[in-house]
Design a protein around this motif. Structure first.
Motif, PDB file in Angstrom:
ATOM      1  N   TRP A  72      15.517  16.807  41.078  1.00  0.00           N
ATOM      2  CA  TRP A  72      15.593  17.895  40.295  1.00  0.00           C
ATOM      3  C   TRP A  72      15.765  19.238  40.848  1.00  0.00           C
ATOM      4  CZ3 TRP A  72      17.176  16.280  35.710  1.00  0.00           C
ATOM      5  CH2 TRP A  72      16.716  14.626  35.340  1.00  0.00           C
ATOM      6  N   SER A  73      16.692  20.041  40.707  1.00  0.00           N
ATOM      7  CA  SER A  73      16.705  21.338  41.560  1.00  0.00           C
ATOM      8  C   SER A  73      15.961  22.309  40.802  1.00  0.00           C
ATOM      9  CB  SER A  73      18.208  21.653  41.579  1.00  0.00           C
ATOM     10  OG  SER A  73      18.366  22.968  42.198  1.00  0.00           O
ATOM     11  N   LEU A  74      15.093  23.115  41.245  1.00  0.00           N
ATOM     12  CA  LEU A  74      14.357  24.210  40.786  1.00  0.00           C
ATOM     13  C   LEU A  74      14.398  25.449  41.494  1.00  0.00           C
ATOM     14  CD1 LEU A  74      11.082  22.237  39.973  1.00  0.00           C
ATOM     15  CD2 LEU A  74      12.899  22.913  38.291  1.00  0.00           C
ATOM     16  N   GLU A  75      15.634  25.652  42.119  1.00  0.00           N
ATOM     17  CA  GLU A  75      15.786  26.819  42.913  1.00  0.00           C
ATOM     18  C   GLU A  75      15.947  28.112  42.106  1.00  0.00           C
ATOM     19  OE1 GLU A  75      19.230  25.924  45.410  1.00  0.00           O
ATOM     20  OE2 GLU A  75      17.987  24.410  46.497  1.00  0.00           O
ATOM     21  N   THR A  76      16.554  28.019  41.089  1.00  0.00           N
ATOM     22  CA  THR A  76      16.815  29.198  40.181  1.00  0.00           C
ATOM     23  C   THR A  76      16.073  29.039  38.881  1.00  0.00           C
ATOM     24  OG1 THR A  76      18.965  28.223  39.324  1.00  0.00           O
ATOM     25  CG2 THR A  76      18.747  29.448  41.504  1.00  0.00           C
ATOM     26  N   GLN A  77      16.116  30.168  37.942  1.00  0.00           N
ATOM     27  CA  GLN A  77      15.552  30.276  36.755  1.00  0.00           C
ATOM     28  C   GLN A  77      16.424  29.339  35.868  1.00  0.00           C
ATOM     29  OE1 GLN A  77      15.200  34.096  35.057  1.00  0.00           O
ATOM     30  NE2 GLN A  77      14.167  33.334  33.038  1.00  0.00           N
ATOM     31  N   SER A  78      17.766  29.389  35.938  1.00  0.00           N
ATOM     32  CA  SER A  78      18.633  28.598  35.316  1.00  0.00           C
ATOM     33  C   SER A  78      18.352  26.752  35.490  1.00  0.00           C
ATOM     34  CB  SER A  78      20.030  28.806  35.475  1.00  0.00           C
ATOM     35  OG  SER A  78      20.382  30.029  35.163  1.00  0.00           O
ATOM     36  N   ASP A  79      17.874  26.264  36.554  1.00  0.00           N
ATOM     37  CA  ASP A  79      17.625  25.120  36.893  1.00  0.00           C
ATOM     38  C   ASP A  79      16.265  24.808  36.066  1.00  0.00           C
ATOM     39  OD1 ASP A  79      19.739  25.033  38.595  1.00  0.00           O
ATOM     40  OD2 ASP A  79      18.732  25.332  40.452  1.00  0.00           O
ATOM     41  N   ALA A  80      15.264  25.642  36.296  1.00  0.00           N
ATOM     42  CA  ALA A  80      14.236  25.381  35.586  1.00  0.00           C
ATOM     43  C   ALA A  80      14.412  25.512  33.715  1.00  0.00           C
ATOM     44  CB  ALA A  80      13.037  26.604  35.703  1.00  0.00           C
TER      45      ALA A  80
END
Length: 367
Positions: A72-80
């Motif tokens: 799960w990608s959590l690099e950006t706010q959109s990913d979260a």
């Protein structure tokens, strides 16, 4: 400032009007335990029919979610935000079913007790709702004590049932810990169903008792004093003194109107002192003589006085006067059985030369 009547003085059952007014104001018996029972029934239905599939689906999702945490990608706010939506959606699928059941159960329990209605009086601000005295009475009065006793009883009985159920299930829980996780979830589900079933059975007894109590207490609160019943009867039917006065005024007005019509009469038939009937006959307007006034005793004498003062002939016919008085009505044509006798008197009036000769043949032919 008038004091409210105490309960000891309220010895009369509520009238239909009092009950109807109470319903219109939204003051209806309502059991708070019925919605609570409905909630436990909804939880029991969910545990029996939906919990297992929902738990398996949620467990499968969480297993994948935890095993592939690095995926799960959590690099950006959109990913979260996207990850949060996925988790929230899966949890909502489980919790949503339970929430729908709870809402439906609560609404059904309320609707089955009383038909929903919009009552403006219930939403209007009232000083009694913020009064310390009224609040103290609600908390520590008879109703407050009953509510406290119900809550305490529910806690003690439900707690006893839960403890008893857990003691019975202790061996099963210990045995389930060494089994497969999916089998252990079935064990927990069965134990949970037993606990909820026990609590539901307790709530059935409490809810039935509370429904009966709420309706009995509602009837008791609506009871009335004898004075309240009398006052309501006066409001409904009118004050007897006022009604009698109105009838007296109506009779006086009718008598005055009747006396003012006597001067237009053609003749008066009288029993010397007891009865008098004044009649008008105009061949161009009337098909038969019309009674303009009738009276007994003092009124009869007054009719004769007015007739004599206006030169109207008065015929003393005791038998005819008595018979006509019982059967004729003011402002109505005389009955046909009197046509012949009255036509003869009318002919004598006109033969005396007081008025042009009328056409009385129609009355005589009718007889």
């Amino acid at each position: 400032m008038t004091e409210k009547p105490d309960k000891e003085s309220k010895t009369e059952e509520a009238t239909e009007k009092k009950i109807r007014d109470s319903v219109d104001k939204g003051q209806l018996p309502f059991s708070k335990e019925a919605p609570a029972l409905a909630s436990f029934l909804a939880i029991l239905v969910f545990a029996i029919f939906f919990a297992q599939d929902s738990a398996v689906r949620l467990a499968g999702f969480l297993a994948i979610f935890l095993e592939r945490a690095d995926g799960w990608s959590l690099e950006t706010q959109s990913d979260a935000i996207a990850l949060y939506r996925i988790v929230f959606l899966e949890i909502s699928k489980v919790v949503g079913t339970l929430m729908v059941l709870l809402i439906a159960a609560g609404i059904s329990a309320s609707v089955l007790q009383n038909v929903p209605r919009f009552v403006l009086d219930r939403v209007q601000p009232k000083m009694s709702r913020i009064s310390l005295k009224e609040g103290w009475t609600r908390l520590f009065g008879a109703k407050g004590m009953v509510e406290f006793a119900k809550s305490l009883g529910k806690m003690l009985i439900a707690g006893a049932f839960v403890i008893f159920t857990l003691q019975e299930a202790q061996t099963r829980m210990l045995a389930g810990m060494v089994t497969h996780p999916f089998a252990f979830t079935d064990t927990i589900r069965d134990i949970f169903i037993q606990i909820v079933t026990a609590i539901t059975l307790v709530m059935v007894v409490i809810a039935v008792a509370d429904i009966l109590w709420s309706r009995f207490n509602w009837r008791q609160d609506l009871r009335m004093t004898r004075q309240e019943v009398k006052d309501e009867q006066k409001q409904t039917d009118g004050d007897p003194l006022v009604k009698a006065r109105m009838r007296s005024v109506a009779r006086d007005r009718a008598r005055h109107r009747m006396m003012s019509a006597v001067p237009q009469a053609t003749l008066v038939i009288a029993n010397p002192t007891h009865f008098a009937i004044a009649m008008r006959y105009n061949r161009d307007k009337d098909a038969a003589p019309v009674v303009v006034a009738k009276g007994q005793d003092l009124i009869a004498l007054r009719i004769r006085e007015i007739a004599q003062a206006n030169g109207i002939p008065v015929f003393e016919e005791p038998a005819l006067a008595r018979s006509m008085y019982k059967q004729v009505s003011v402002d109505s044509i005389i009955p046909s059985q009197f046509y012949k006798a009255v036509a003869e008197l009318v002919r004598r009036v006109y033969q005396a030369g007081q008025k042009p000769r009328p056409n009385t043949n129609s009355m005589l032919e009718a007889t």
